[in-house]
Design a protein around this motif. Structure first.
Motif, PDB file in Angstrom:
ATOM      1  N   VAL A   4       0.852  -1.188   0.000  1.00 14.59           N
ATOM      2  CA  VAL A   4       0.000   0.000   0.000  1.00 14.59           C
ATOM      3  C   VAL A   4       0.886   1.236   0.000  1.00 14.59           C
ATOM      4  O   VAL A   4       1.823   1.342   0.791  1.00 14.59           O
ATOM      5  N   ASP A   5       0.595   2.164  -0.890  1.00 16.28           N
ATOM      6  CA  ASP A   5       1.325   3.430  -0.954  1.00 16.28           C
ATOM      7  C   ASP A   5       0.639   4.409   0.006  1.00 16.28           C
ATOM      8  O   ASP A   5      -0.264   5.143  -0.362  1.00 16.28           O
ATOM      9  N   TRP A   6       1.079   4.407   1.265  1.00 13.18           N
ATOM     10  CA  TRP A   6       0.431   5.217   2.301  1.00 13.18           C
ATOM     11  C   TRP A   6       0.566   6.703   2.035  1.00 13.18           C
ATOM     12  O   TRP A   6      -0.310   7.483   2.386  1.00 13.18           O
ATOM     13  N   LYS A   7       1.652   7.103   1.404  1.00 11.30           N
ATOM     14  CA  LYS A   7       1.828   8.515   1.084  1.00 11.30           C
ATOM     15  C   LYS A   7       0.716   8.984   0.152  1.00 11.30           C
ATOM     16  O   LYS A   7       0.123  10.046   0.361  1.00 11.30           O
ATOM     17  N   ALA A   8       0.403   8.169  -0.838  1.00 15.79           N
ATOM     18  CA  ALA A   8      -0.677   8.519  -1.772  1.00 15.79           C
ATOM     19  C   ALA A   8      -2.036   8.439  -1.084  1.00 15.79           C
ATOM     20  O   ALA A   8      -2.902   9.286  -1.316  1.00 15.79           O
ATOM     21  N   LYS A   9      -2.227   7.430  -0.249  1.00 17.95           N
ATOM     22  CA  LYS A   9      -3.512   7.291   0.448  1.00 17.95           C
ATOM     23  C   LYS A   9      -3.784   8.477   1.359  1.00 17.95           C
ATOM     24  O   LYS A   9      -4.876   9.039   1.355  1.00 17.95           O
ATOM     25  N   LEU A  10      -2.792   8.852   2.164  1.00 19.77           N
ATOM     26  CA  LEU A  10      -2.986   9.942   3.125  1.00 19.77           C
ATOM     27  C   LEU A  10      -3.121  11.303   2.457  1.00 19.77           C
ATOM     28  O   LEU A  10      -3.635  12.233   3.063  1.00 19.77           O
TER      29      LEU A  10
END
Length: 68
Positions: A4-10
């Motif tokens: 999961v790309d958390w930077k993109a999600k957040l």
């Protein structure tokens, strides 16, 4: 399996809208008052806005430092 790309999600407004909608639905299901639901949704929206702003600034700063 993909990570999961958390930077993109957040940094996604859609993600924060989902979190706020989910919290509102759960609060309604457990019988919280409308006032409580509005306050918690507002807090989630504020945290989301701060997260998006900070990540956008970090990306901008990183791009600017690469040019120097």
């Amino acid at each position: 399996m993909n990570k999961v790309d958390w930077k993109a999600k957040l940094s996604s407004r859609k993600f924060w809208a989902l979190v706020a909608a989910l919290a509102t639905s759960i609060l309604g299901a457990v019988g919280a008052s409308d006032d409580t639901a509005v306050k918690i949704t507002g807090i989630i929206a504020a945290v989301g806005a701060c997260a998006v702003y900070m990540l956008a600034e970090a990306i901008t700063d990183a791009n600017n430092s690469d040019k120097e």
